[in-house]
Write a protein that holds these residues in place. Structure first.
Motif, short mmCIF file in Angstrom:
data_model
loop_
_atom_site.label_atom_id
_atom_site.label_comp_id
_atom_site.label_asym_id
_atom_site.label_seq_id
_atom_site.Cartn_x
_atom_site.Cartn_y
_atom_site.Cartn_z
N THR A 24 0.78 -1.31 0.11
CA THR A 24 0.33 0.44 0.02
C THR A 24 0.53 1.49 0.00
O THR A 24 1.79 0.79 1.11
N VAL A 25 0.40 2.45 -0.77
CA VAL A 25 1.76 3.36 -0.86
C VAL A 25 0.90 4.48 0.37
O VAL A 25 -0.60 4.46 0.10
N LEU A 26 1.61 5.41 1.03
CA LEU A 26 1.34 5.94 1.70
C LEU A 26 2.19 7.16 1.54
O LEU A 26 2.80 7.30 0.95
N GLY A 27 1.16 8.17 2.27
CA GLY A 27 0.70 9.63 1.91
C GLY A 27 2.09 10.03 2.43
O GLY A 27 2.49 9.89 3.64
N ASP A 28 2.45 11.48 2.31
CA ASP A 28 3.50 12.27 3.32
C ASP A 28 3.71 11.91 4.59
O ASP A 28 4.02 11.65 5.25
N GLU A 29 2.13 12.78 4.92
CA GLU A 29 1.94 12.57 6.26
C GLU A 29 1.61 11.23 7.00
O GLU A 29 2.49 11.42 7.87
N GLU A 30 1.19 10.70 6.41
CA GLU A 30 1.69 8.68 6.71
C GLU A 30 2.51 8.41 7.14
O GLU A 30 3.18 8.10 7.95
N VAL A 31 3.73 8.76 5.99
CA VAL A 31 5.26 8.38 5.78
C VAL A 31 5.96 9.20 7.31
O VAL A 31 6.35 8.64 7.73
N ALA A 32 5.38 10.47 7.04
CA ALA A 32 6.46 11.62 8.31
C ALA A 32 5.41 10.47 9.78
O ALA A 32 6.44 10.52 10.71
N LEU A 33 4.80 10.62 9.88
CA LEU A 33 4.02 9.78 11.25
C LEU A 33 4.63 8.10 11.47
O LEU A 33 5.13 7.94 12.45
N CYS A 34 4.67 7.85 10.38
CA CYS A 34 5.34 6.36 10.55
C CYS A 34 7.03 6.44 10.75
O CYS A 34 8.21 6.20 11.93
N GLN A 35 7.42 7.63 10.55
CA GLN A 35 9.11 7.89 10.61
C GLN A 35 9.14 8.55 11.97
O GLN A 35 10.50 8.03 12.70
#
Length: 66
Positions: free
Chosen positions: A11-22
């Motif tokens: 599943t492709v994650l959006g920028d905000e989702e990537v930032a949260l996971c990071q």
């Protein structure tokens, strides 16, 4: 680290989702003093897996994975 694991995810994650996971990854890495690539890769996989399976709250991810 998170970005390389996301590339393998279905599943492709959006920028905000990537930032949260990071942020979750960075915090847990610091708290647990993770230093090896193997440990970092495992944590990144666990963060993304948990997020993709419904744990979308940053606090909940931290509590689950610390």
């Amino acid at each position: 680290m998170i970005l390389s694991q996301i590339a393998e995810a279905q599943t492709v994650l959006g920028d905000e989702e990537v930032a949260l996971c990071q942020r979750v990854f960075d915090h847990i890495s610091s708290v647990r003093r993770i230093t090896t690539d193997t440990e970092r890769e495992d944590l990144a996989r666990r963060v993304i897996h948990s997020y993709q399976h419904g744990v979308k709250d940053e606090g909940a991810l931290l509590r689950l994975l610390i």
